[in-house]
Design a protein around this motif. Structure first.
Motif, PDB file in Angstrom:
ATOM      1  N   ASP A  22       1.050  -1.154  -0.001  1.00 37.27           N
ATOM      2  CA  ASP A  22       0.035  -0.059   0.358  1.00 37.27           C
ATOM      3  C   ASP A  22       0.922   1.491  -0.070  1.00 37.27           C
ATOM      4  N   VAL A  23       2.109   1.444  -0.980  1.00 39.56           N
ATOM      5  CA  VAL A  23       2.872   2.554  -0.906  1.00 39.56           C
ATOM      6  C   VAL A  23       2.941   2.826  -2.669  1.00 39.56           C
ATOM      7  N   GLY A  24       3.009   3.848  -2.499  1.00 36.37           N
ATOM      8  CA  GLY A  24       3.400   3.868  -4.208  1.00 36.37           C
ATOM      9  C   GLY A  24       2.814   4.279  -4.854  1.00 36.37           C
ATOM     10  N   GLY A  25       3.013   3.849  -6.323  1.00 32.90           N
ATOM     11  CA  GLY A  25       1.676   3.881  -6.978  1.00 32.90           C
ATOM     12  C   GLY A  25       0.698   3.506  -7.234  1.00 32.90           C
ATOM     13  N   PRO A  40      -0.675  -4.349   3.243  1.00 30.99           N
ATOM     14  CA  PRO A  40      -0.132  -4.028   4.103  1.00 30.99           C
ATOM     15  C   PRO A  40       1.878  -4.072   3.799  1.00 30.99           C
ATOM     16  N   SER A  41       2.341  -2.323   3.800  1.00 33.15           N
ATOM     17  CA  SER A  41       3.565  -2.486   3.891  1.00 33.15           C
ATOM     18  C   SER A  41       4.420  -3.007   5.216  1.00 33.15           C
ATOM     19  N   GLY A  42       5.014  -3.950   4.889  1.00 37.19           N
ATOM     20  CA  GLY A  42       6.279  -3.822   6.045  1.00 37.19           C
ATOM     21  C   GLY A  42       5.843  -5.208   7.157  1.00 37.19           C
ATOM     22  N   ASP A  43       5.051  -5.755   5.926  1.00 35.65           N
ATOM     23  CA  ASP A  43       4.297  -7.279   6.859  1.00 35.65           C
ATOM     24  C   ASP A  43       4.740  -8.903   5.730  1.00 35.65           C
ATOM     25  N   PRO A  44       6.143  -9.014   5.747  1.00 36.78           N
ATOM     26  CA  PRO A  44       5.844 -10.515   5.077  1.00 36.78           C
ATOM     27  C   PRO A  44       4.868 -11.210   5.068  1.00 36.78           C
ATOM     28  N   ALA A  45       4.593 -11.594   6.114  1.00 39.66           N
ATOM     29  CA  ALA A  45       3.680 -12.981   6.726  1.00 39.66           C
ATOM     30  C   ALA A  45       2.065 -12.282   6.070  1.00 39.66           C
ATOM     31  N   ALA A  48       2.767 -13.078   1.701  1.00 38.45           N
ATOM     32  CA  ALA A  48       2.938 -14.398   1.693  1.00 38.45           C
ATOM     33  C   ALA A  48       1.684 -15.388   1.359  1.00 38.45           C
ATOM     34  N   ALA A  49       0.941 -15.182   2.217  1.00 39.40           N
ATOM     35  CA  ALA A  49      -0.432 -15.465   2.150  1.00 39.40           C
ATOM     36  C   ALA A  49      -1.492 -14.482   1.183  1.00 39.40           C
ATOM     37  N   ALA A  50      -1.057 -13.658   0.387  1.00 31.70           N
ATOM     38  CA  ALA A  50      -1.887 -12.928  -0.483  1.00 31.70           C
ATOM     39  C   ALA A  50      -1.662 -14.184  -1.851  1.00 31.70           C
ATOM     40  N   ILE A  51       0.222 -13.669  -1.439  1.00 34.63           N
ATOM     41  CA  ILE A  51       0.671 -14.254  -2.912  1.00 34.63           C
ATOM     42  C   ILE A  51       0.142 -15.420  -2.726  1.00 34.63           C
ATOM     43  N   ALA A  52      -0.004 -17.010  -1.891  1.00 35.51           N
ATOM     44  CA  ALA A  52      -0.460 -17.986  -1.539  1.00 35.51           C
ATOM     45  C   ALA A  52      -1.980 -18.168  -2.175  1.00 35.51           C
TER      46      ALA A  52
END
Length: 105
Positions: A22-25, A40-45, A48-52
């Protein structure tokens, strides 16, 4: 736009659903849950869940990709970009100069 937004445009044109933070264009380029996913930025978990989530549901991923491609073709197609550039060049070359450009964008 940043180089990353240009990459997002290319992904959309290719029909690939994007998972973006949720940062940038990119957040203004795609509709969350319709053309890709915004996390949200800064939350790798969460990332990863969204990609999965997209890997686990190929039909939904395909639908998002098709929607992203349709929006990209309407918004970022080479023909449209060239037309916008020509309008900008004409505005700069007109009697109004750079001030005319602001009125065209």
């Amino acid at each position: 736009r940043t180089r990353y937004a240009a990459t997002g445009e290319k992904a959309m044109l290719a029909g690939v659903p994007s998972v973006v933070t949720d940062v940038g264009g990119m957040t203004s380029m795609l509709k969350h849950a319709e053309e890709g996913l915004v996390v949200p930025s800064g939350d790798p978990a969460v990332l990863a869940a969204a990609i999965a989530e997209l890997f686990d549901d190929p039909l939904r991923a395909r639908q998002m990709g098709m929607a992203a491609r349709a929006r990209a073709l309407a918004t970022y197609s080479p023909a449209r970009v060239v037309k916008q550039l020509l309008v900008a060049y004409e505005a700069v070359m007109s009697d109004d100069g750079v001030e005319g450009l602001a009125n065209t964008l």
